[in-house]
Design a protein around this motif. Sequence first.
Motif, short mmCIF file in Angstrom:
data_model
loop_
_atom_site.label_atom_id
_atom_site.label_comp_id
_atom_site.label_asym_id
_atom_site.label_seq_id
_atom_site.Cartn_x
_atom_site.Cartn_y
_atom_site.Cartn_z
N ILE A 1 21.93 7.58 30.00
CA ILE A 1 21.91 6.87 31.48
C ILE A 1 22.11 6.75 33.19
N GLY A 2 23.78 6.48 32.56
CA GLY A 2 24.19 6.31 33.74
C GLY A 2 24.82 7.72 34.30
N LEU A 3 25.18 8.64 33.54
CA LEU A 3 25.72 10.22 32.86
C LEU A 3 24.50 10.62 33.94
N LEU A 4 23.05 10.44 33.62
CA LEU A 4 21.93 11.40 34.17
C LEU A 4 21.53 11.14 35.61
N ILE A 5 21.86 10.07 35.74
CA ILE A 5 21.73 8.91 37.44
C ILE A 5 22.66 10.04 38.43
N LEU A 6 23.97 9.66 38.18
CA LEU A 6 25.24 10.41 38.51
C LEU A 6 24.67 12.20 38.58
N ILE A 7 24.11 12.47 38.08
CA ILE A 7 24.01 14.17 37.74
C ILE A 7 22.62 14.12 38.65
N THR B 1 24.84 -2.29 17.15
CA THR B 1 23.68 -3.22 17.86
C THR B 1 24.73 -3.03 18.97
N LEU B 2 25.78 -3.30 19.84
CA LEU B 2 26.87 -2.65 20.77
C LEU B 2 26.98 -1.57 21.08
N ILE B 3 27.14 -1.34 19.96
CA ILE B 3 27.78 0.52 20.08
C ILE B 3 26.41 1.75 20.82
N ILE B 4 25.31 1.13 20.09
CA ILE B 4 23.94 2.12 20.40
C ILE B 4 23.78 1.55 21.66
N LEU B 5 24.22 0.07 22.08
CA LEU B 5 24.14 -0.42 23.58
C LEU B 5 24.89 0.14 25.20
N VAL C 1 23.23 4.83 24.58
CA VAL C 1 22.35 4.71 25.68
C VAL C 1 22.65 4.28 27.28
N GLY C 2 23.35 3.32 27.15
CA GLY C 2 23.69 2.96 28.83
C GLY C 2 24.74 3.97 29.00
N GLY C 3 25.75 4.55 28.75
CA GLY C 3 26.38 5.34 29.38
C GLY C 3 25.64 6.80 29.68
#
Length: 94
Positions: free
Chosen positions: A40-46, A29-33, A36-38
């Motif tokens: 989303i963060g990458l999309l925001i950065l792009i 669960t922690l790996i999946i989260l 997913v968080g990474g």
Amino acid sequence: MSGAGDGGKAPARWLGTGLLVEEVDNTVTLIILAVVGGVIGLLILILLIKKLIIFILKKTREKKKECLVSSSGNDNTENGLPGSKAEEKPPSKV
């Protein structure tokens, strides 16, 4: 308190209130989260980098347009003063 019907699951604990709580491994669960968080963060950065680049390009285009428009409006003959060769008219013959 493990019994014969637990099928090899994680050991369970009895709480004082009579509830049975199983200990669960949350690694997946922690790996999946984290993934997913990474993402989303990458999309925001792009998107932020894209906005910044577009902003810079617009500013540089505005400066180039200002340089082109800032001319005095005269034609490019000699020094652009009134009475230059382009504005001279040949004498009319009567």
